[in-house]
Every structure is written in C-alpha cells, then in structure tokens.
Design an enzyme around this catalytic site. Structure first.
Site, PDB file in Angstrom:
ATOM      1  N   HIS A 193      38.939  36.147  41.489  1.00 19.90           N
ATOM      2  CA  HIS A 193      39.537  36.556  40.217  1.00 19.90           C
ATOM      3  C   HIS A 193      39.711  35.385  39.271  1.00 19.90           C
ATOM      4  O   HIS A 193      40.530  35.436  38.356  1.00 19.90           O
ATOM      5  CB  HIS A 193      40.874  37.265  40.472  1.00 19.90           C
ATOM      6  CG  HIS A 193      40.702  38.565  41.215  1.00 19.90           C
ATOM      7  ND1 HIS A 193      41.691  39.215  41.888  1.00 19.90           N
ATOM      8  CD2 HIS A 193      39.595  39.349  41.386  1.00 19.90           C
ATOM      9  CE1 HIS A 193      41.236  40.322  42.442  1.00 19.90           C
ATOM     10  NE2 HIS A 193      39.960  40.421  42.161  1.00 19.90           N
ATOM     11  N   ARG A 200      52.709  43.492  42.890  1.00 17.32           N
ATOM     12  CA  ARG A 200      53.152  44.855  43.104  1.00 17.32           C
ATOM     13  C   ARG A 200      54.547  44.973  43.712  1.00 17.32           C
ATOM     14  O   ARG A 200      55.009  46.081  43.970  1.00 17.32           O
ATOM     15  CB  ARG A 200      52.099  45.623  43.932  1.00 17.32           C
ATOM     16  CG  ARG A 200      50.869  45.838  43.081  1.00 17.32           C
ATOM     17  CD  ARG A 200      49.664  46.413  43.726  1.00 17.32           C
ATOM     18  NE  ARG A 200      48.597  46.449  42.717  1.00 17.32           N
ATOM     19  CZ  ARG A 200      47.844  45.408  42.371  1.00 17.32           C
ATOM     20  NH1 ARG A 200      47.997  44.241  42.969  1.00 17.32           N
ATOM     21  NH2 ARG A 200      46.938  45.500  41.419  1.00 17.32           N
ATOM     22  N   CYS A 246      32.379  27.457  18.546  1.00 18.26           N
ATOM     23  CA  CYS A 246      31.263  28.377  18.266  1.00 18.26           C
ATOM     24  C   CYS A 246      31.743  29.678  17.628  1.00 18.26           C
ATOM     25  O   CYS A 246      30.940  30.536  17.283  1.00 18.26           O
ATOM     26  CB  CYS A 246      30.477  28.683  19.546  1.00 18.26           C
ATOM     27  SG  CYS A 246      31.279  29.919  20.602  1.00 18.26           S
TER      28      CYS A 246
HETATM   29  N1  APR Z   1      55.366  37.430  53.316  1.00 14.71           N
HETATM   30  C1  APR Z   1      54.646  38.548  53.611  1.00 14.71           C
HETATM   31  N2  APR Z   1      54.146  39.379  52.676  1.00 14.71           N
HETATM   32  C2  APR Z   1      54.418  39.093  51.394  1.00 14.71           C
HETATM   33  C3  APR Z   1      55.188  37.959  51.004  1.00 14.71           C
HETATM   34  C4  APR Z   1      55.669  37.106  52.026  1.00 14.71           C
HETATM   35  N3  APR Z   1      56.384  36.004  51.778  1.00 14.71           N
HETATM   36  N4  APR Z   1      55.268  37.962  49.654  1.00 14.71           N
HETATM   37  C5  APR Z   1      54.619  39.046  49.220  1.00 14.71           C
HETATM   38  N5  APR Z   1      54.081  39.729  50.255  1.00 14.71           N
HETATM   39  C6  APR Z   1      53.204  40.909  50.223  1.00 14.71           C
HETATM   40  C7  APR Z   1      53.676  42.040  49.344  1.00 14.71           C
HETATM   41  O1  APR Z   1      54.564  42.889  50.052  1.00 14.71           O
HETATM   42  C8  APR Z   1      52.363  42.730  48.996  1.00 14.71           C
HETATM   43  O2  APR Z   1      52.000  43.692  49.972  1.00 14.71           O
HETATM   44  O3  APR Z   1      51.975  40.479  49.654  1.00 14.71           O
HETATM   45  C9  APR Z   1      51.346  41.585  49.042  1.00 14.71           C
HETATM   46  C10 APR Z   1      50.883  41.153  47.665  1.00 14.71           C
HETATM   47  O4  APR Z   1      50.183  42.221  47.099  1.00 14.71           O
HETATM   48  P1  APR Z   1      49.875  42.270  45.529  1.00 14.71           P
HETATM   49  O5  APR Z   1      51.108  41.929  44.762  1.00 14.71           O
HETATM   50  O6  APR Z   1      49.246  43.566  45.239  1.00 14.71           O
HETATM   51  O7  APR Z   1      48.834  41.044  45.343  1.00 14.71           O
HETATM   52  P2  APR Z   1      47.273  41.037  45.627  1.00 14.71           P
HETATM   53  O8  APR Z   1      46.907  41.931  46.731  1.00 14.71           O
HETATM   54  O9  APR Z   1      46.880  39.616  45.693  1.00 14.71           O
HETATM   55  O10 APR Z   1      46.731  41.649  44.277  1.00 14.71           O
HETATM   56  C11 APR Z   1      45.348  41.801  44.119  1.00 14.71           C
HETATM   57  O11 APR Z   1      45.688  42.555  41.866  1.00 14.71           O
HETATM   58  O12 APR Z   1      46.410  42.586  39.624  1.00 14.71           O
HETATM   59  C12 APR Z   1      45.702  42.028  40.560  1.00 14.71           C
HETATM   60  O13 APR Z   1      44.147  40.426  39.990  1.00 14.71           O
HETATM   61  C13 APR Z   1      45.397  40.576  40.598  1.00 14.71           C
HETATM   62  O14 APR Z   1      44.396  39.291  42.371  1.00 14.71           O
HETATM   63  C14 APR Z   1      45.346  40.279  42.073  1.00 14.71           C
HETATM   64  C15 APR Z   1      44.987  41.626  42.668  1.00 14.71           C
END
Ligand code: APR
Length: 256
Positions: A127, A42, A162
């Site tokens: 996931h 995101r 299959c």
């Molecule tokens: N340090 C701190 N925060 C970080 C860093 C970092 N180095 N890098 C990224 N972030 C934060 C981002 O700001 C964000 O808030 O990590 C968060 C990641 O959020 P997402 O991108 O939404 O990932 P996630 O929560 O794992 O997504 C959940 O969505 O599409 C799906 O299936 C996919 O498992 C995934 C699920």
C-alpha cells in the site's frame, strides 16, 4: 484450525512452526504498529475515523478534496511523529537475520520494518509508503519536508513543476495497486512453506488474498492477531493475543 490464546503456549506453537519451516513469509498489518503509537484502521477508537482517507477519484477530481487529504495526512503524521519499531518489527528482523523469514509483505505505510533493520529489498510495500510523495503525472518524488511548508503557507494542494497533482506515496481506496509489489508478494506467497499473517483484519483485498494463495500452495498458515479474522478457519494455527507480547521473545534484543 488450532486456536491458542495463552501467550506462552502461543510462543511455543510458533516456535514449533519456525523450527520446521524452510522459508517463511511475514504478512503484516496495522496491528503490528499499534504498540508504536500508530493507530490501526478498524478498531473502534481509531484516529482514522476522525481523519478518514480520501478516495482516489475524489483526490484526482477535486482540488478541495486534495487539500483536505493533505490536511488529514499531516494531522495523522503529527499524531504518529517519532514512532519507533515495536517488538513485532524487531522479532521479524531477527527472524530474517536467522534466515527463517525470507520476506515481509506489508500493508503498512509507516516504514517501521525498514527502521527495525529489515533489508529494504526484502520488504514488499503493498500500500505504498507515507514517508514521501509522488507526482501523479510524471511520477517524480517529492519530500514531505518541502511539501508541508508550501501547503501550510498556501492552503492549496501541492503541485509538481510539471503541473501534476502531488500525492502521498500511499495507495488510496480506488487507486491502482503497485504492480511490481503485487508481483513480488505473489511470488513470495508461492515460495514459502510458512505464511505468518500478523496484525491484520484480513478484510482488504487484494492483499488478503495472499494468505489464501500461500495456503492453497501448501504452506502452513499461522495468524497472529488480537481478534478473529475471516481467514481463521482457513488457518492451521491462530494465535490470539497481543502481538508484542507474543513476539517479544523472538525479538532482536531481550526485553527489559
Ligand atoms: N495485538 C494484536 N492485535 C492487534 C493489536 C495488538 N497490539 N493492535 C491491533 N490489532 C489488530 C486489530 O484487532 C485488527 O484486527 O490488528 C488488526 C488491524 O486490522 P486493520 O485495522 O483492519 O488493519 P489492516 O488489516 O492492516 O488494514 C488493511 O486497510 O484501510 C486500509 O490501506 C489500509 O493497509 C490498510 C488496510
């Protein structure tokens, strides 16, 4: 809720929680792996925006969507090839070895917790895993090293012997969640007194229900993330900053 944005103070506060807890669960998301070169979902510049995942229904219904899903999958794999565990992964392995973190519930599909040495039977992959594929009909496993050359030669989405469609062993939007993983995540959430949500935007359900479940069951909820999440107000402690920097001192080896 207490919010801490200073790295040293965040580490001190985290140490305090780890010292008094009996059993912690780490709930991890894509933010744990960004320092390893794997994009999260995101953030504004995420590579996923160029290669968006295909919803499950389209994958099942449409051979062209299946082929597109595989093209995007391999494009993402090329971007992230050779990724190694980061400081956060190593810290969590270390905390497991110390008997503090009992299990890791991850939304990540990158296998980096295993690569960092966390025992596979204590990792719950909500996931799935992007490192292999399975047949949607018979469930048998297919290795990407076999799937990829066949796909690249034919351009057609791979099929199992299959006749079933072969899909990356990850959970697509609209696909049923793995029931055993959900059961284990729920059990872990109810069996901890400290729940650490690390590197996740906490917007995807049912995964994001686990921090709430743990908190309602009496666990302390600590969120470590670079930006605000919808569960910050529910948390006891929010550590806002770079995950690798905050978790570095907890890692297996001292940082150089
Ligand atoms: N340090 C701190 N925060 C970080 C860093 C970092 N180095 N890098 C990224 N972030 C934060 C981002 O700001 C964000 O808030 O990590 C968060 C990641 O959020 P997402 O991108 O939404 O990932 P996630 O929560 O794992 O997504 C959940 O969505 O599409 C799906 O299936 C996919 O498992 C995934 C699920």
């Amino acid at each position: 809720m207490v919010l801490i944005e200073n790295v040293e103070k965040a580490q001190e506060a985290l140490r305090g929680h780890l010292r008094v807890c009996d059993s912690a669960v780490a709930f991890t998301g894509a933010g744990l792996s960004t320092e390893c070169g794997i994009p999260d979902f995101r953030s504004a510049d995420s590579a996923w925006r160029r290669h968006p995942p295909i919803p499950f229904k389209d994958f099942v219904d449409d051979p062209d969507a299946r082929a597109l899903a595989w093209r995007r999958k391999f494009a993402m794999d090329d971007l992230t090839a050779g990724a190694q565990p980061g400081r956060g992964h190593r810290a969590l392995t270390r905390l497991m070895e110390d008997g503090i973190v009992r299990s890791i519930v991850t939304q990540n599909i990158d296998g980096l917790h295993q690569a960092a040495g966390a025992p596979a039977d204590r990792i719950v992959e909500l996931h799935g895993n992007g490192g292999y594929a399975t047949c949607l009909s018979c469930g048998c496993r297919h290795e990407l090293k076999d799937v990829r050359p066949r796909f690249e030669a034919s351009g057609a989405a791979p099929e199992c012997a299959c006749g079933g469609a072969v899909k990356s062993a990850t959970v697509a939007f609209g696909q049923k969640m793995p029931q055993e993983a959900l059961r284990r995540a729920r059990a872990a959430s109810l069996d901890c007194d400290l729940f650490l949500a690390i590197g996740t935007s906490l917007v995807v359900y049912p995964a994001a229900a686990f921090p709430v479940l743990a908190k309602e069951n009496g666990a302390a909820l600590v969120i470590v993330n670079g930006e605000a999440t919808p569960l910050d107000q529910t948390a006891d402690l929010v550590l806002r900053g770079d995950i690798g920097a905050i978790l570095a001192p907890f890692a297996l080896h001292a940082e150089k």
